[in-house]
Design an enzyme around this catalytic site. Structure first.
Site, PDB file in Angstrom:
ATOM      1  N   TYR A   1      -1.506  -1.121  10.939  1.00  0.00           N
ATOM      2  CA  TYR A   1      -1.827  -1.649   9.606  1.00  0.00           C
ATOM      3  C   TYR A   1      -0.650  -1.414   8.663  1.00  0.00           C
ATOM      4  O   TYR A   1      -0.173  -2.325   7.977  1.00  0.00           O
ATOM      5  CB  TYR A   1      -3.092  -0.979   9.053  1.00  0.00           C
ATOM      6  CG  TYR A   1      -3.265  -1.173   7.560  1.00  0.00           C
ATOM      7  CD1 TYR A   1      -3.594  -2.417   7.038  1.00  0.00           C
ATOM      8  CD2 TYR A   1      -3.083  -0.108   6.661  1.00  0.00           C
ATOM      9  CE1 TYR A   1      -3.730  -2.603   5.658  1.00  0.00           C
ATOM     10  CE2 TYR A   1      -3.219  -0.287   5.295  1.00  0.00           C
ATOM     11  CZ  TYR A   1      -3.540  -1.529   4.795  1.00  0.00           C
ATOM     12  OH  TYR A   1      -3.666  -1.720   3.432  1.00  0.00           O
TER      13      TYR A   1
ATOM     14  N   LYS B   1       2.233  -3.986   6.526  1.00  0.00           N
ATOM     15  CA  LYS B   1       2.624  -3.937   5.100  1.00  0.00           C
ATOM     16  C   LYS B   1       4.144  -3.819   4.975  1.00  0.00           C
ATOM     17  O   LYS B   1       4.775  -4.505   4.165  1.00  0.00           O
ATOM     18  CB  LYS B   1       1.955  -2.756   4.397  1.00  0.00           C
ATOM     19  CG  LYS B   1       0.448  -2.895   4.274  1.00  0.00           C
ATOM     20  CD  LYS B   1       0.065  -4.060   3.388  1.00  0.00           C
ATOM     21  CE  LYS B   1      -1.421  -4.278   3.332  1.00  0.00           C
ATOM     22  NZ  LYS B   1      -1.805  -5.586   2.800  1.00  0.00           N
TER      23      LYS B   1
ATOM     24  N   SER C   1       0.837  -1.202   0.000  1.00  0.00           N
ATOM     25  CA  SER C   1       0.000   0.000   0.000  1.00  0.00           C
ATOM     26  C   SER C   1       0.868   1.248   0.000  1.00  0.00           C
ATOM     27  O   SER C   1       1.988   1.239   0.537  1.00  0.00           O
ATOM     28  CB  SER C   1      -0.856  -0.024   1.270  1.00  0.00           C
ATOM     29  OG  SER C   1      -1.432   1.234   1.504  1.00  0.00           O
TER      30      SER C   1
END
Ligand code: NAD
Ligand code: UD1
Length: 357
Positions: A161, A165, A137
């Site tokens: 989050y 990643k 992302s």
């Protein structure tokens, strides 16, 4: 195209998280491209109806799709899936993605995203399948000091989050360094929006949407009274945040391009690509485009900036254009038209008012 289909016919792809938003659209494009596809998904943030609709849209290719309801953290279940079919490559979408929830429940995010990925990589090695496309992302750029973001920018995560990643990117690179047989593509998505032009599949988030366009869509169909605009004092054209929105069909095709590159190139190693449109659009511009596409007025409430938000983020798309031979085709008008078409036909997503939260 026919030549490509002939080549794809012999290939079988495992798609983790294939019942979800981006996974379902990509699964459809894979099927239409001639690939055989097995989806593994625990349906934590999706439903099987999406898989059935993908098979329907795929027409004569629908028979090339199989579905396994399983959690990546369940290694035995994963083993079972790999023992019935030999996969040529894996596209790994499965993961939790709500930033706010990741701050409240970091261990859940580390467990789901990281343990799930470790299991997947280990089972892939055990079955000698070492080609992987991973959903990263733009969040790994944190709050970039300048734009457009190029793949070699410094990386930083500002929430759990984002950290999952970042960690997974590093895990993939380490695995590849230790065993050069691995071929890995890390794809950093910017802001996926829109839906398949048929309006048969689209995004169906559970609970209150975190992202802009699913929220706008729910206001348009009367599920929410107004859109809260976070921040009006950014140094941007109209004071609202600027992002790089990309049509989910373009994004899906980006995966097909990445996959082809994996199959064609011997020494790809572990490569990272931005998948964005390369254009910046403000919140107000996006709302105006959606109002135009839908003919609906979106009532707005202006509030302070959302903590952790960046001012302006958009991608440099040069590397993907040059090396993947892929470029986003659609602009925000088409994104909004397709988003509206999906939401008008499916105001409650794949569910009904009774089963929707
Ligand atoms: P989504 O929630 O619609 O799809 C993810 C799917 O993974 C869901 O169907 C969910 O049920 C499944 N899943 C989650 N954990 C699982 C597990 N442990 N085992 C099996 N299945 C599991 O999300 P999406 O928008 O399609 O995103 C796909 C991927 O792309 C995610 O990894 C996400 O972090 C990443 N991404 C998304 C965006 C975005 O804005 N949508 C942006 C950048 C990156
Ligand atoms: C968010 C996540 C990011 C994730 C990305 C794609 C945060 C801080 N960041 O980024 O980690 O990779 O989604 O899933 O959550 N906006 C509103 N009102 C809303 C929703 C959004 O004004 O109700 C604004 C935001 O302030 C932003 C723009 O719309 O300027 C886009 O927001 P969003 O869709 O959440 O995406 P990102 O902020 O890029």
């Amino acid at each position: 195209m026919d030549g490509n289909i002939e080549e794809a016919k012999s290939k079988s792809i495992l798609v983790t998280g294939g019942a979800g938003y981006i996974g379902s659209h990509t699964t459809l494009q894979l099927l239409l491209g001639g690939y055989r596809v097995a989806v593994i998904d625990n349906l934590d943030n999706s439903c099987e109806e999406a898989i059935q609709r993908v098979a329907q849209l795929a027409g004569k290719y629908g028979g090339n799709l199989t579905f396994h309801q399983a959690d990546l953290r369940d290694k035995e279940a994963l083993e079972k899936v790999f023992s019935v079919e030999k996969f040529d490559a894996v596209i790994h979408f499965a993961g939790l993605k709500a930033v706010g929830e990741s701050v409240a429940k970091p261990l859940l995010y580390y467990n789901n995203n990281i343990v799930g990925t470790l299991n997947l990589l280990e089972v892939m090695i055990a079955h000698d399948c070492k080609k992987l496309v991973f959903s990263s992302s733009a969040t790994v750029y944190g709050q970039p000091k300048e734009v457009p973001c190029t793949e070699d920018f410094p990386l930083c995560a500002v929430n759990p989050y984002g950290r999952t990643k970042l960690f997974i990117e590093e895990i993939c690179c380490d695995a590849q360094r230790a065993d050069p047989e691995w071929k890995i593509m890390l794809l950093r998505y910017f802001n996926p929006v829109g839906a398949h032009p048929s309006g048969i599949i689209g995004e169906d988030p559970r609970g209150i949407p975190n992202n802009l366009m699913p929220f706008v869509q729910q206001v348009a169909v009367g599920r929410r009274p107004e859109l809260t605009v976070f921040g009006t004092d950014y140094k941007t054209k109209d004071g609202t945040g600027v992002r790089d929105y990309i049509h989910v069909m373009d994004l899906s095709d980006g995966h097909i391009a990445a996959l082809s590159k994996l199959f064609e190139t011997n020494d790809i190693g572990c490569e990272v690509y931005n998948l964005g449109s390369g254009r910046g659009t403000s919140v107000l511009e996006m709302v105006a485009a959606f109002e135009k596409a839908s003919g609906k007025k979106i009532p707005l409430k202006f509030v302070d900036r959302r903590p952790g938000d960046s001012e302006t983020v958009y991608a440099s798309t040069e590397k993907a254009e040059k090396e993947l031979n892929w470029k986003a085709q659609y602009g925000i008008e088409k994104m909004c038209r397709d988003q509206w078409n999906w939401s008008e036909k499916n105001p409650w997503g794949y569910r009904s008012p009774e089963t929707t939260d």
